[in-house]
Design a protein around this motif. Structure first.
Motif, PDB file in Angstrom:
ATOM      1  N   HIS A 178      -6.319   0.966   5.134  1.00 56.80           N
ATOM      2  CA  HIS A 178      -6.389  -0.050   4.080  1.00 56.80           C
ATOM      3  C   HIS A 178      -5.061  -0.804   4.043  1.00 56.80           C
ATOM      4  CE1 HIS A 178     -10.090   1.847   2.700  1.00 56.80           C
ATOM      5  NE2 HIS A 178      -9.455   3.019   2.711  1.00 56.80           N
TER       6      HIS A 178
ATOM      7  N   ALA B 194       0.791  -1.239   0.000  1.00 54.72           N
ATOM      8  CA  ALA B 194       0.000   0.000   0.000  1.00 54.72           C
ATOM      9  C   ALA B 194       0.816   1.279   0.000  1.00 54.72           C
ATOM     10  CB  ALA B 194      -0.965   0.016   1.179  1.00 54.72           C
ATOM     11  N   GLY B 195       2.109   1.209  -0.230  1.00 58.31           N
ATOM     12  CA  GLY B 195       2.878   2.421  -0.437  1.00 58.31           C
ATOM     13  C   GLY B 195       3.252   3.162   0.837  1.00 58.31           C
ATOM     14  N   LEU B 196       3.785   4.368   0.645  1.00 59.03           N
ATOM     15  CA  LEU B 196       4.329   5.150   1.755  1.00 59.03           C
ATOM     16  C   LEU B 196       3.247   5.679   2.690  1.00 59.03           C
ATOM     17  CD1 LEU B 196       7.051   7.235  -0.132  1.00 59.03           C
ATOM     18  CD2 LEU B 196       7.399   5.241   1.326  1.00 59.03           C
ATOM     19  N   SER B 197       2.024   5.771   2.222  1.00 60.81           N
ATOM     20  CA  SER B 197       0.977   6.376   3.049  1.00 60.81           C
ATOM     21  C   SER B 197       0.684   5.570   4.303  1.00 60.81           C
ATOM     22  CB  SER B 197      -0.300   6.551   2.223  1.00 60.81           C
ATOM     23  OG  SER B 197      -0.752   5.284   1.754  1.00 60.81           O
ATOM     24  N   VAL B 198       0.861   4.250   4.237  1.00 57.25           N
ATOM     25  CA  VAL B 198       0.588   3.412   5.407  1.00 57.25           C
ATOM     26  C   VAL B 198       1.865   3.013   6.135  1.00 57.25           C
ATOM     27  CG1 VAL B 198      -1.541   2.501   4.415  1.00 57.25           C
ATOM     28  CG2 VAL B 198       0.608   1.284   4.043  1.00 57.25           C
TER      29      VAL B 198
END
Length: 575
Positions: free
Chosen positions: A352, A221-225
């Motif tokens: 998420h 889910a990338g850097l956001s999480v």
């Protein structure tokens, strides 16, 4: 620096060790599968069965206790089989010149097959690693090698065992360096790579690519999480502390039992079998259960029960001295724990994440913190996932967990037993100051000398006056032609007080140059059993190196670790 021919010899031996490690993995895993199928499912089978559908009965307890009694008997013949064996391999490296008894190569895999085949909640990788290490050590005892080279062969065997089990050669190399080798050099790295590569190739031939359990693709889910993996790392650090301290406490409980050590494996078998009656999933190697955790097939309640039950069963089994491994149980416990946290986090609005991704990261973080081998854990899980997007979560959570465990624990699961025996295991790697410092940087440049024709009486008077232990003897051109020590004047000989000191001085001068490393000077002092070394450049005496000067190099290294005052702005004085 190791000569090319010597490096070629070590690499060739490492290739043989890789073949042997791969063969040992194949034989042990199939032997475990055969015994498990015969003992619990009453059939002949060569693949590891799943305990999910097992109908537990009192016969389960009988089988486990019987296995424990057999392991207890084998431990009388080969006590080294008790436990997971890696601490014993570390002890052999540190105290026994990497010599492992030949019986270990037979007793360890056989006892592990019996223990796991009768329900022991262990993985096969630990015994295979120890077996590979024993094979490397044995080969190093047959072939003419130095103890340091034997250590490399032992570590190559251990790396081959892990690579043959999981198909993760790079992580195998890193784990061997972190836990067994205690050095990082070309002469060690090349044989490790050779052995691991050969064993990983055999894994692919025998078991296919990838590990013995399913590792599906997960969305990280990338850097956001990424910040969510910080609390996961904190939780995994706490879990690692719980795992280690709980195991140490149960081991202490076994040591207090008023029965002989022979009975401990049977008592441990009774304990984990009782847990297995309630939760059959905890029995055996558990690779299929790891697959179910990673593929998100288990409910929240099942994950919680599986994590707790596996932890308790493994504590009791390993603490009893039964032969088995640590990696697979810790992976299952931490994976269930991570998946559980992932499912809970999923219920938070706006979050998420994949519970399977949390499970994978938790495996690396917990195992790295429990064993204090974080780099190997990061590389291991990266090799399993083959997903570069997993790198940042793996690194972040593992480092956080390692910081927590390091703050709360003095010893890891690999070193606690050795600490109790009075052996401290190095955990950090540093550049050796003796190798990087030149003799010229630490020698005493102003040297008091005596002329070769000086009377012995005058030299004796100087010894009495200034307390020196030795003087270089020089000729008219300033060349060092000998060295005279206090002991030389005390020997009986055909000389008088007026005889020249050259008659009693040692003419075979052992010396170093100012550009030599301090380690070379120390090596010559130890070989010749002397306290002083003249430093000679182009035939001229330029200084003297003593053991005190050697310690000066260590002091310089120590000074590099001392905090210095930081920069502070200067305050202007009012005019």
């Amino acid at each position: 620096m190791t000569p090319p021919r010597r490096l070629l010899l070590l690499s060739s031996l490492a290739a043989l060790i890789g073949l042997a490690g791969g063969g040992a993995a194949y034989v042990l895993i199939h032997l475990i599968a055969l015994l498990t199928n015969l003992a619990f499912f009453h059939r002949v089978g060569w693949t590891l069965p799943s305990f999910t559908g097992l109908d537990p009965s009192p016969f389960t307890v009988v089988v486990a206790v019987t296995g424990g009694l057999i392991v207890g008997l084998m431990a009388k013949w080969a006590p080294v089989i008790r436990g997971h064996g890696i601490p014993e391999a570390m002890e052999a490296v540190l105290t026994n010149q990497s010599r492992i008894a030949p019986r270990t190569a037979v007793a360890k895999p056989l006892s592990a097959a019996i223990a796991i085949g009768t329900g022991g909640p262990f993985g096969a990788e630990g015994p295979i690693i120890v077996t590979g290490g024993a094979i490397g050590s044995l080969l190093g005892q047959v072939v003419r090698v130095s103890p340091s080279e034997r250590k490399i062969l032992l570590a190559s065997g251990a790396a081959a065992g892990m690579a043959a089990t999981f198909g993760a050669p790079l992580a195998s190399v890193v784990l061997a360096i972190e836990l067994l080798l205690f050095e990082f050099s070309t002469r060690a790295f090349v044989p490790l790579v050779v052995a691991s590569s050969v064993a990983a190739g055999m894994h692919s031939a025998f078991f296919g690519t990838g590990p013995l359990f399913a590792v599906p693709h997960h969305d990280f889910a990338g850097l956001s999480v990424l910040p969510l993996y910080v609390p996961l790392g904190l939780a995994c650090g706490g879990l690692a502390v719980l795992i280690n301290r709980g195991l140490f406490a149960v081991e202490d409980g076994f040591r207090r039992l008023p029965v002989k050590q022979f009975w401990w494996p049977a008592i441990g078998a009774l304990g984990f079998a009782c847990v297995g009656l309630v939760v059959p999933r905890v029995l055996g190697v558990g690779y299929d259960q790891i697959s179910q955790v990673l593929t998100n097939r288990l409910t929240l309640e099942t994950l919680a029960v599986l994590a707790v039950a596996k932890l308790v069963a493994w504590w009791v089994a390993l603490a009893s001295g039964t032969s088995g491994g640590t990696l697979a149980p810790i992976l299952l416990i931490s994976g269930s724990f991570g998946a559980l946290l992932g499912k809970l986090a999923e219920q938070v609005p706006g979050v998420h994440i994949s519970p399977g991704a949390f499970a994978l990261v938790a495996m690396a973080a917990t195992f790295g913190a429990a064993t204090r081998a974080p780099f190997a854990s990061i590389v291991f899980l990266f090799e399993l996932t083959r997903d570069y997007n997993a790198i940042l979560p793996l690194m972040l959570a593992t480092v956080v967990a390692d910081l927590v465990a390091g703050a709360l624990m003095r010893d890891s699961i690999m070193t606690e037993k050795l600490t109790r025996r009075g052996l401290r295991v190095p955990s950090d790697y540093h550049a050796d100051a003796l190798l990087t410092t030149s003799v010229g940087a630490v020698m005493t440049p102003k040297v008091e000398v005596v002329p070769v024709n000086a009377p012995i009486a005058d030299v004796a008077a100087r010894f009495r006056a200034d307390g020196h232990g030795a003087y270089p003897v020089v000729d008219g051109d300033g060349r060092c032609v000998g060295i005279v020590a206090r002991g030389d004047l005390l020997r009986e000989g055909d000389w008088t007080d007026e005889s020249p000191v050259g008659d009693v001085a040692a003419r075979d001068v052992v010396s170093v140059s100012s550009t030599d490393a301090v380690s070379e000077a120390l090596e010559r002092m130890l070989e010749e059993q002397i306290e002083h070394l003249p430093v000679i450049d182009s035939g001229q005496l330029v200084g003297m190196c003593t053991r005190t000067d050697v310690m000066r190099a260590r002091r310089s290294q120590w000074s590099q670790e001392q905090a210095e005052p930081g920069w502070r702005p200067r305050r202007r004085r009012p005019q």
